[in-house]
Design a protein around this motif. Sequence first.
Motif, PDB file in Angstrom:
ATOM      1  N   VAL A 237       0.849  -1.187   0.000  1.00  8.31           N
ATOM      2  CA  VAL A 237       0.000   0.000   0.000  1.00  8.31           C
ATOM      3  C   VAL A 237       0.886   1.239   0.000  1.00  8.31           C
ATOM      4  N   SER A 238       0.292   2.377  -0.324  1.00  9.68           N
ATOM      5  CA  SER A 238       1.056   3.611  -0.449  1.00  9.68           C
ATOM      6  C   SER A 238       1.799   3.940   0.840  1.00  9.68           C
ATOM      7  N   GLY A 239       3.091   4.227   0.705  1.00 11.76           N
ATOM      8  CA  GLY A 239       3.916   4.592   1.846  1.00 11.76           C
ATOM      9  C   GLY A 239       4.490   3.421   2.612  1.00 11.76           C
ATOM     10  N   GLU A 240       4.204   2.187   2.199  1.00 14.34           N
ATOM     11  CA  GLU A 240       4.655   1.014   2.944  1.00 14.34           C
ATOM     12  C   GLU A 240       6.101   0.671   2.623  1.00 14.34           C
ATOM     13  N   LEU A 241       6.839   0.292   3.666  1.00 19.90           N
ATOM     14  CA  LEU A 241       8.220  -0.142   3.510  1.00 19.90           C
ATOM     15  C   LEU A 241       8.253  -1.586   3.027  1.00 19.90           C
ATOM     16  N   LEU A 242       9.035  -1.848   1.986  1.00 13.41           N
ATOM     17  CA  LEU A 242       9.155  -3.213   1.476  1.00 13.41           C
ATOM     18  C   LEU A 242       9.990  -4.033   2.447  1.00 13.41           C
ATOM     19  N   MET A 243       9.436  -5.125   2.925  1.00 12.84           N
ATOM     20  CA  MET A 243      10.117  -5.973   3.892  1.00 12.84           C
ATOM     21  C   MET A 243      10.829  -7.149   3.235  1.00 12.84           C
ATOM     22  N   LEU A 244      10.534  -7.386   1.939  1.00 16.34           N
ATOM     23  CA  LEU A 244      11.076  -8.547   1.237  1.00 16.34           C
ATOM     24  C   LEU A 244      11.498  -8.148  -0.175  1.00 16.34           C
ATOM     25  N   ASP A 245      12.357  -8.942  -0.792  1.00 17.32           N
ATOM     26  CA  ASP A 245      12.699  -8.749  -2.199  1.00 17.32           C
ATOM     27  C   ASP A 245      11.614  -9.397  -3.054  1.00 17.32           C
ATOM     28  N   GLY A 246      11.379  -8.842  -4.231  1.00 16.20           N
ATOM     29  CA  GLY A 246      10.377  -9.433  -5.106  1.00 16.20           C
ATOM     30  C   GLY A 246      10.271  -8.720  -6.429  1.00 16.20           C
ATOM     31  N   THR A 247       9.283  -9.148  -7.236  1.00 14.04           N
ATOM     32  CA  THR A 247       9.017  -8.528  -8.533  1.00 14.04           C
ATOM     33  C   THR A 247       7.602  -7.985  -8.540  1.00 14.04           C
ATOM     34  N   LEU A 248       7.435  -6.822  -9.144  1.00 17.31           N
ATOM     35  CA  LEU A 248       6.127  -6.166  -9.172  1.00 17.31           C
ATOM     36  C   LEU A 248       5.221  -6.795 -10.224  1.00 17.31           C
ATOM     37  N   CYS A 278      13.259  -0.497   0.402  1.00 19.17           N
ATOM     38  CA  CYS A 278      12.653   0.574  -0.398  1.00 19.17           C
ATOM     39  C   CYS A 278      11.232   0.841   0.111  1.00 19.17           C
ATOM     40  N   ARG A 279      10.607   1.881  -0.423  1.00 15.73           N
ATOM     41  CA  ARG A 279       9.260   2.240   0.012  1.00 15.73           C
ATOM     42  C   ARG A 279       8.365   2.476  -1.208  1.00 15.73           C
ATOM     43  N   TYR A 280       7.156   1.877  -1.172  1.00 16.90           N
ATOM     44  CA  TYR A 280       6.217   2.025  -2.283  1.00 16.90           C
ATOM     45  C   TYR A 280       5.474   3.342  -2.142  1.00 16.90           C
ATOM     46  N   LEU A 281       5.426   4.133  -3.245  1.00 19.27           N
ATOM     47  CA  LEU A 281       4.808   5.462  -3.204  1.00 19.27           C
ATOM     48  C   LEU A 281       3.578   5.577  -4.094  1.00 19.27           C
TER      49      LEU A 281
END
Length: 718
Positions: A237-248, A278-281
């Motif tokens: 969700v917007s503003g969330e810190l990514l806790m894991l590696d992955g692909t969008l 990273c952080r999702y914006l």
Amino acid sequence: MWCTSCALAVEGSLNRLDGIHEVSVHYPSATLCINGTPAATQLSVLASKVKRLGYRLSELEPVADAHARLEEESRYLTLRLMVGALFGMWAMLASLLIYVGALPSEQVELIVAWVSGAFSLPVVLFAGLPFYRAGWRTLIAKRPGMDVLISLGVFGAVIVSVVLLWRGSSEVYFDTAVMLIVLLLVGRLVETLCRHRGLKALDTLSLPDENVSVWQNDTFQSLPVGEVSAGMRVELVSGELLMLDGTLEAPGWIDTASLTGESLPRYFNVGQKVYAGCRYLGVTPVVMQVSAEVGKRRLDRLCDEMRRYQAKKGELQKLADRFAAWLSPLALLLALLTLPAALLFGLGWEEAFVRALSVLVVACPCAVGLAVPLASLAGSGQAMQQGIALRDPAALETLARIRSVALDKTGTLTTGSHSVLHRQARAGIDEHALQQKLSAAVAGSEHPLAHALARWLSDERDQHPEQNPEQNIEVNESPGEGRRVRLNSGEWLTLGSANWLNRQQIVLPSQAEDPAMAFASQVMLADKAGWLATFYLTDQPVADAATSVKRLLESGYVVAMISGDRQGAVSWLGEQVGLTRDACYAQRSPEAKARLLQALPSPTLFVGDGLNDTLSLAAADVGIAPLSASEAAREGASAQLMTPGISGVVRLLGIAKRTRRIMVQNLFFSALYNTLALGLVVLMAIPPLVAVLAMAASSLTVTLNAARLAWAEPDEND
């Protein structure tokens, strides 16, 4: 572990095991690095051997656990220091009254001497207990070190004092035992705080344990991040810190500042890999498929690699260990020889014992053991704070002696993506009409140069917005060569290389090509009237390339650019960043790159990002991978830049020079102290208390000198 002697004891014990080739124990980080046969290096085998010495061996601990361990050690030391200071103060005061002759009679002096001994008991029996325990463990391991000397010094001072009291003399040395313990506890506490400070650099690579939203049973459910495995789908969700590696699974804007230091967010397309930290914006939630769970993330690997490589020792550390290894046995031998020698020269038993006691105290190699590892830990911490992850902190010693710096071109000195450098158009063409036709020609193309032209048009539109943009309704594409598109007005446009336009029967006038721009990639556009425009695109240098190269040259390094790209592009980039033509090497294969690198003045440093650079990274004395480096390049490098550009190379070289300077200072002065002190104490009478103060001052000076590096503000001009 209590001190560097503990580390040497563990090394010596494990070295005697069958099947072990190399052992390195890094005391500041409490890390063991061992090389041997699979059977010999099983944790169960090693742990049982280490347990016999009184230590505990486990898997590499998380950073949070390391902090907790050091905090516990700090509390442990603080408690013992408080006891030592409280009771030691009264013991010292009592001794001081005797020394200055402030007491009215010898009977009162004798009573005060007994009081001094009574107050010293809690210090000797409680505060000094860790020294005795460590001394016994190192004796068991047949590697007697500084704690053996400390223990013998304390017990010797107490025994001599008790004998003197029993004989009715008030000239006691309880203050020597107390001061020895208290000052060494202060040094241990400062040293532990420095180790704590060094570990804080790894905090940037650790993430909190939080819940994430995982797709399970046809709905998103909240699960602890540690329970999520690769292949699962998590919602961002917007503003969330990514806790894991992955692909969008959908495109979105990602803030990579915490991982890369980039100030602006980046737009990631479907299938692109994103990393924890990273952080999702994006405005709307997106789904990410997990590629690496906790413990296998890029941040986890960087953190573990840094801590594993911290256990490896450089040449200075090995030299310090060898010096400390023979210093303690030498001090014991000198103390044993001093006693009979003093008696032979006519000194009494009391003075002979005091001479031998002073030898034991003054020879303590605490400073030698701490000289290099604390400086190395502080230097590694400084590098991490500057956005440089050192996979091999032992490389700091080599980095300080670097003479040549070789740089790859694409992706290292350049951004890795083209941009429009220059254009020329047919006479009389309207600028707005040209932009409309170019926009329609590149729309929908996946070619990198078409993307570059689209970005250039986007910048131009910000200044001159289009009113009625042209659109293509039919596309005929020849992959890698060019494309023809039909506009909604019915007009056909042709976009591609000069050779491809010639094959399309389009006549190119002489002004269609500029010989001065031969180094750039050319894209030509034609309409129904023939040639319309030529666009010249180049891979632009990173923002800090010119300033970084200038600083390297000013610092006296031999700087070269070695690339597999064509000569024109390499020469042009060399001019842009300030390199002469003879320092720019083009069209070099990976093997030729490595050979050329080895011909440069050594030690050499190579900075490269691609698969074709892995051989050069291995051939160089030190390899550095930039932020955008491939996985293969990162694996082959000793350090990785966590911020865009190459200014981190300049900063790392400066940090390495400061670190090595402090290492050499610490090693020189600690070795000089021990050598001179041993000679003086054998030749002349030095009171044990003076020996204690000199030894403690030496250890504290080394620790504070290393702390100066750890706590110093980064120097941009280094």
